[in-house]
Write a protein that holds these residues in place. Structure first.
Motif, PDB file in Angstrom:
ATOM      1  N   PRO A 135       5.502 -16.241   0.481  1.00 36.30           N
ATOM      2  CA  PRO A 135       4.200 -15.699   0.877  1.00 36.30           C
ATOM      3  C   PRO A 135       3.634 -16.313   2.153  1.00 36.30           C
ATOM      4  O   PRO A 135       2.733 -15.739   2.767  1.00 36.30           O
ATOM      5  N   GLU A 136       4.196 -17.432   2.596  1.00 39.45           N
ATOM      6  CA  GLU A 136       3.709 -18.074   3.818  1.00 39.45           C
ATOM      7  C   GLU A 136       4.277 -17.447   5.084  1.00 39.45           C
ATOM      8  O   GLU A 136       3.827 -17.756   6.190  1.00 39.45           O
ATOM      9  N   GLY A 137       5.284 -16.546   4.969  1.00 38.83           N
ATOM     10  CA  GLY A 137       5.798 -15.866   6.157  1.00 38.83           C
ATOM     11  C   GLY A 137       7.224 -15.394   6.010  1.00 38.83           C
ATOM     12  O   GLY A 137       7.806 -15.434   4.922  1.00 38.83           O
ATOM     13  N   CYS A 138       7.798 -14.959   7.117  1.00 35.82           N
ATOM     14  CA  CYS A 138       9.169 -14.453   7.161  1.00 35.82           C
ATOM     15  C   CYS A 138      10.141 -15.564   6.778  1.00 35.82           C
ATOM     16  O   CYS A 138      10.147 -16.636   7.387  1.00 35.82           O
TER      17      CYS A 138
ATOM     18  N   VAL B 229       5.539 -11.145  14.504  1.00 39.69           N
ATOM     19  CA  VAL B 229       4.338 -10.407  14.867  1.00 39.69           C
ATOM     20  C   VAL B 229       3.623  -9.954  13.593  1.00 39.69           C
ATOM     21  O   VAL B 229       2.457 -10.262  13.390  1.00 39.69           O
ATOM     22  N   HIS B 230       4.329  -9.199  12.740  1.00 38.34           N
ATOM     23  CA  HIS B 230       3.786  -8.725  11.469  1.00 38.34           C
ATOM     24  C   HIS B 230       4.832  -8.927  10.382  1.00 38.34           C
ATOM     25  O   HIS B 230       6.023  -9.039  10.676  1.00 38.34           O
ATOM     26  N   LEU B 231       4.383  -8.929   9.130  1.00 36.21           N
ATOM     27  CA  LEU B 231       5.283  -9.173   8.008  1.00 36.21           C
ATOM     28  C   LEU B 231       5.436  -7.946   7.125  1.00 36.21           C
ATOM     29  O   LEU B 231       4.504  -7.158   6.975  1.00 36.21           O
ATOM     30  N   ARG B 232       6.626  -7.819   6.526  1.00 29.03           N
ATOM     31  CA  ARG B 232       6.953  -6.743   5.602  1.00 29.03           C
ATOM     32  C   ARG B 232       7.592  -7.342   4.357  1.00 29.03           C
ATOM     33  O   ARG B 232       8.381  -8.288   4.458  1.00 29.03           O
TER      34      ARG B 232
ATOM     35  N   ILE C  83      10.068  -1.034   2.028  1.00 30.67           N
ATOM     36  CA  ILE C  83       9.249  -2.201   2.375  1.00 30.67           C
ATOM     37  C   ILE C  83       7.791  -1.794   2.308  1.00 30.67           C
ATOM     38  O   ILE C  83       7.452  -0.610   2.362  1.00 30.67           O
ATOM     39  N   GLN C  84       6.936  -2.804   2.184  1.00 31.35           N
ATOM     40  CA  GLN C  84       5.493  -2.596   2.254  1.00 31.35           C
ATOM     41  C   GLN C  84       4.938  -3.588   3.255  1.00 31.35           C
ATOM     42  O   GLN C  84       5.437  -4.716   3.365  1.00 31.35           O
ATOM     43  N   SER C  85       3.913  -3.163   3.974  1.00 23.92           N
ATOM     44  CA  SER C  85       3.260  -4.104   4.880  1.00 23.92           C
ATOM     45  C   SER C  85       2.792  -5.314   4.075  1.00 23.92           C
ATOM     46  O   SER C  85       2.283  -5.187   2.963  1.00 23.92           O
ATOM     47  N   PHE C  86       2.991  -6.490   4.633  1.00 22.62           N
ATOM     48  CA  PHE C  86       2.529  -7.728   4.005  1.00 22.62           C
ATOM     49  C   PHE C  86       1.398  -8.319   4.840  1.00 22.62           C
ATOM     50  O   PHE C  86       1.229  -9.524   4.960  1.00 22.62           O
ATOM     51  N   GLU C  87       0.610  -7.421   5.432  1.00 20.11           N
ATOM     52  CA  GLU C  87      -0.553  -7.803   6.227  1.00 20.11           C
ATOM     53  C   GLU C  87      -1.820  -7.522   5.424  1.00 20.11           C
ATOM     54  O   GLU C  87      -1.894  -6.514   4.703  1.00 20.11           O
ATOM     55  N   ALA C  88      -2.789  -8.393   5.538  1.00 23.66           N
ATOM     56  CA  ALA C  88      -4.056  -8.232   4.814  1.00 23.66           C
ATOM     57  C   ALA C  88      -4.695  -6.892   5.154  1.00 23.66           C
ATOM     58  O   ALA C  88      -4.752  -6.497   6.322  1.00 23.66           O
ATOM     59  N   GLY C  89      -5.117  -6.164   4.115  1.00 25.36           N
ATOM     60  CA  GLY C  89      -5.802  -4.895   4.293  1.00 25.36           C
ATOM     61  C   GLY C  89      -4.897  -3.694   4.511  1.00 25.36           C
ATOM     62  O   GLY C  89      -5.375  -2.583   4.665  1.00 25.36           O
TER      63      GLY C  89
END
Length: 85
Positions: free
Chosen positions: A18-21, A32-35, A66-72
């Motif tokens: 959960p802390e990142g890639c 840049v963004h996480l999935r 995959i699902q976006s793992f970005e807040a919101g």
């Protein structure tokens, strides 16, 4: 347009890192963004990131969604059918 079979049957596993890639954390790289993979919970970086680990995960495992793992953000993407939900 109907939602593809992969998207309609996707699970919701806990994120493995959960802390990142996972790969970027191991190598000290950036993203840049996480999935998050909805089959196993692997967290990878997006295709705008230098290493594109989420897509690499799909190619190495065949896990389709995959699902976006970005807040919101709640959107999901199926690599097999090139479809978003």
């Amino acid at each position: 347009m109907a939602i593809c079979e992969h998207l309609s049957h996707a699970d919701d596993p806990a994120a493995q890192t959960p802390e990142g890639c996972a790969e970027c954390l191991a190598s000290g790289s950036r993203w840049v963004h996480l999935r998050r993979c909805l089959e196993c919970g692997h967290v990878g970086c997006c295709d705008s990131s230098p290493n594109k680990h989420a897509t690499q995960h799909f190619h190495s495992t065949g896990h389709p969604v995959i699902q976006s793992f970005e807040a919101g953000e709640e959107w999901r993407w199926c690599f097999v059918d090139n479809q978003m939900a």
